[in-house]
Design a protein around this motif. Structure first.
Motif, PDB file in Angstrom:
ATOM      1  N   ASP A   1       1.037  -1.033  -0.012  1.00  0.00           N
ATOM      2  CA  ASP A   1      -0.377  -0.131  -0.152  1.00  0.00           C
ATOM      3  C   ASP A   1       0.539   1.353   0.007  1.00  0.00           C
TER       4      ASP A   1
ATOM      5  N   TRP B   1       0.886   4.682   0.418  1.00  0.00           N
ATOM      6  CA  TRP B   1       0.344   5.306   0.894  1.00  0.00           C
ATOM      7  C   TRP B   1       0.372   5.027   2.869  1.00  0.00           C
ATOM      8  N   TYR B   2       0.599   4.060   2.853  1.00  0.00           N
ATOM      9  CA  TYR B   2       0.361   3.370   4.596  1.00  0.00           C
ATOM     10  C   TYR B   2       1.859   3.183   4.821  1.00  0.00           C
ATOM     11  N   ASP B   3       1.158   4.063   6.175  1.00  0.00           N
ATOM     12  CA  ASP B   3       3.252   4.180   7.296  1.00  0.00           C
ATOM     13  C   ASP B   3       2.905   2.842   8.190  1.00  0.00           C
TER      14      ASP B   3
ATOM     15  N   ARG C   1      -1.589   4.698  10.183  1.00  0.00           N
ATOM     16  CA  ARG C   1      -1.587   5.595   9.511  1.00  0.00           C
ATOM     17  C   ARG C   1      -1.665   6.047   8.103  1.00  0.00           C
ATOM     18  N   ARG C   2      -2.554   6.165   6.869  1.00  0.00           N
ATOM     19  CA  ARG C   2      -2.795   6.250   5.886  1.00  0.00           C
ATOM     20  C   ARG C   2      -2.514   7.549   5.680  1.00  0.00           C
TER      21      ARG C   2
ATOM     22  N   TRP D   1      -6.313  11.085   0.582  1.00  0.00           N
ATOM     23  CA  TRP D   1      -5.482  11.151  -1.194  1.00  0.00           C
ATOM     24  C   TRP D   1      -5.802  12.810  -1.096  1.00  0.00           C
TER      25      TRP D   1
ATOM     26  N   ILE E   1       6.298   6.035   4.766  1.00  0.00           N
ATOM     27  CA  ILE E   1       6.257   5.962   3.444  1.00  0.00           C
ATOM     28  C   ILE E   1       6.337   6.550   1.834  1.00  0.00           C
TER      29      ILE E   1
END
Length: 650
Positions: A94, A96-98, A103-104, A107, A127
């Motif tokens: 993913d 955008w995933y940390d 957390r993500r 957008w 990220i």
């Protein structure tokens, strides 16, 4: 971490009129681009010709290839570690995933994403790192060496996934130029290393999505270069990535112009970021490595494309390489000075490859080693690949006839003694440019190693965003082997990458010519009414390091003193009164030293404390471990200074 209005005012105060005007123009352009994203020019008949010469892959040493393939296989199973966080989700990531915070990133239009706010986005370094695509260059290199198409197929899957998920100007991966520049460099090498794979052309030049992504990356970099007080290592990465893409992916009407602009920027910024001695002006050693890697990779791309490279660029890289060879210890480890975030310019090696030995090996192949250079015994993949592209060039330059010990412009001095004693003394500028973004408040600090083991250690960096107390500690005066007055730092921080007042240091005397005793003396004015002066002497016969501190000037009433010595994580300590017995092991052999501390100070050992932080060592970004810090407290005294003696045994 959300920046306050006060931070923006402090940041603005460090900019000149030209930079302010440029940033205003950037803001207008960002606003216009929100609703006016142009289409990529149509490209027909594009070909990739910047391939590796015959024999380049065969020149990779077998043990380096073995390490690379082992790393590639771990990645194929989805396993990796970034900044101390282990991940097992890389088979289908993913973007955008940390994984650190869970957390993500949100957008939206790229310049609306609050990437500095960890509560909203997560740890931005976690990220961004994956999307530098340097793990994909490892997989592509594994394909080039083995011919196993599963590596190439995984690379293709992930690139197509990233391109689909990160449309131009949408999301967190379009907010920082250094990320775009390094990503472009990775894509160039991925295409090169996949050249024998039947799907390579269809993945890149035959793929309209890939072509569009490459063009939009270059357009972004041309529009939003790092400016003024921010023109540090970031602008080098931007220019290197732009040059690499414009050379290797020169399919667009703008390619020739972008290539010329990037080459001019690289030449100007490399000179601006580097002292005449060859050390990096940020005085943060890991960024010396990053800039050197980026510069060598950029020259390789220009040479591969037949683009003339000014000798001035090669001369800077030569000086940087000689300077690196001069400052490393017996185990090829350079100083741990200033910020370090584990950033690399080009990654095609597996775990266990020595970064600094690899750079010296490349420097040897490109420029030729000098007689005083330390021997490099390790192997790597990157050196034979880079040097297969870089053209041999005769440079008119006088190189050091013997190993330099003192770098006057950078204020760095290396004292060396028997038993592989290595001591760095810091009497240089606080940092680079008006904000000194990657500097620490470490004036007059010392760093001492014995056979490559940290004895008096620079604790490192640990973090940038999201943990302000830890960021402050690792860059503080108390977080270094130097003297603190009245509980404050020598330089005043205005934020995590901003210093609003910088201590001025000057080296008063250096003598490394006497084989019996090496001497250094410097002072700084960071304490306003007082001047801290430090003398260091290294005596070869007794294997003794003597540090003498004094505080000069007006300090009535007396001022509080704290003198800190941070021990490396391998050092055990027995502190009784003002004497500390240090013990450690190296290659199965027990070693020891005695540290006699100033009697007029009251000494305590601190280890792994958190409120406030004290007694920590960070071996790499995102990682920390308890280590002992000895802190002496007391008061200034006009009549006497503070003498510390470190004696190595045997």
């Amino acid at each position: 971490m959300t920046m306050s209005a006060g931070w923006y005012l402090r940041r603005l105060s460090r900019m000149g009129p030209r930079e302010v005007g440029g940033r205003v123009g950037d803001a207008v352009r960002r606003r216009r681009w929100r609703s006016a994203r142009p289409d990529c020019p149509s490209v027909t008949g594009a070909r990739f010709t910047a391939v590796l010469p015959a024999g380049a892959i065969a020149a990779v040493p077998p043990d380096a290839a073995k390490r690379l393939i082992a790393e590639a296989d771990r990645l194929m199973y989805g396993h990796a570690e970034f900044f101390g966080v282990v991940r097992d989700d890389l088979a289908d990531p993913d973007w955008w995933y940390d994984p650190k915070t869970g957390r993500r990133a949100p957008w939206g239009y790229a310049f609306d994403v609050p990437y500095r706010n960890e509560d909203a986005v997560g740890d931005i370094k976690q990220i961004w790192e994956l999307s530098r695509h340097q793990y994909l260059t490892v997989l592509a290199a594994a394909y080039a060496i083995t011919g196993n198409e599963r590596y190439a197929e995984r690379v293709a899957e992930h690139l197509r996934s990233w391109w689909a998920a990160n449309a131009p100007l949408r999301g967190v991966h379009w907010t920082s130029g250094i990320e775009l520049g390094i990503r472009l460099l990775s894509w160039v090498w991925i295409r090169r290393l996949l050249d024998g794979w039947p799907g390579a052309a269809g993945l890149f030049e035959g793929n309209p999505v890939a072509v569009s992504q490459i063009w939009h990356h270059q357009r972004w970099l041309a529009a939003f270069p790092s400016r003024g007080s921010s023109a540090n290592n970031h602008v080098i990465a931007e220019a290197a990535g732009q040059l690499a893409a414009a050379c290797a992916f020169g399919w667009f009407p703008s390619s020739a112009r972008l290539r010329a602009d990037a080459l001019r920027s690289l030449e100007r910024q490399l000179r601006g970021n580097t002292f005449g001695s060859g050390l990096n002006r940020e005085l943060a050693t890991e960024y010396h490595g990053l800039v050197l890697e980026l510069g060598l990779a950029a020259v390789a791309e220009a040479d591969a494309a037949g683009v003339p490279v000014p000798d001035s660029i090669r001369l800077v890289l030569l000086r940087m390489t000689d300077a690196l060879a001069a400052v490393v210890d017996s185990r090829l480890r350079p100083p741990r000075q200033g910020d370090a975030d584990d950033g690399h310019g080009l990654v095609v090696d597996g775990a266990g490859t020595e970064r600094w030995g690899s750079l010296l090996a490349t420097g040897d192949a490109v420029f030729g080693r000098l007689d005083w250079w330390p021997a490099v015994t390790g192997t790597d993949v990157r050196t034979p690949l880079l040097t297969a592209l870089i053209k041999p060039t005769e440079l008119s330059v006088t190189r050091p006839a013997s190993r330099p010990a003192h770098f006057a412009d950078a204020g760095m001095t290396i004292l060396r003694g028997p038993g592989e004693i290595w001591c760095r003394c810091d009497g240089g500028p606080h940092g680079f440019l008006s904000i000194a973004a990657h500097a620490h408040a470490d004036a007059l600090s010392v760093e001492v190693r014995h056979d490559g083991v940290d004895v008096l250690a620079d604790p490192g960096t640990y973090c940038y965003h999201g943990q302000p107390a830890w960021r402050q500690y690792f860059r503080s005066t108390l977080g270094h082997n130097t003297l603190q007055l009245d509980g404050g730092d020598q330089s005043v921080s205005g934020g995590p990458f901003l210093w609003t007042r910088q201590a001025r240091s000057r080296v008063l005397a250096v003598d490394t010519s006497d084989e019996g005793v090496a001497r250094w003396c410097a002072e700084h004015d960071g304490y306003q009414r007082s001047v801290h002066r430090r003398r260091v002497e290294l005596t070869a016969a007794s294997q003794e390091l003597r540090v003498f501190d004094e505080v000069r000037g007006r300090h009535s009433p007396r001022r509080d003193v704290r003198l800190a010595f941070h021990l490396g994580p391998a050092i055990a300590v027995d502190l009784v009164g003002n004497r500390a017995v240090l013990t450690w092991s190296r290659d199965g052999e027990n070693r020891s030293a005695v540290l006699d501390l100033p009697e007029r100070l009251s000494w305590q050992a601190h280890r792994g404390e958190t409120d406030p932080p004290l007694g920590w060592y960070s071996a790499g970004f995102g990682r920390k471990e308890p280590a002992t810090t000895l802190v002496g407290t007391g008061f200034t005294d006009d009549a006497e200074g503070f003498t510390t003696v470190l004696r190595f045994r045997g």
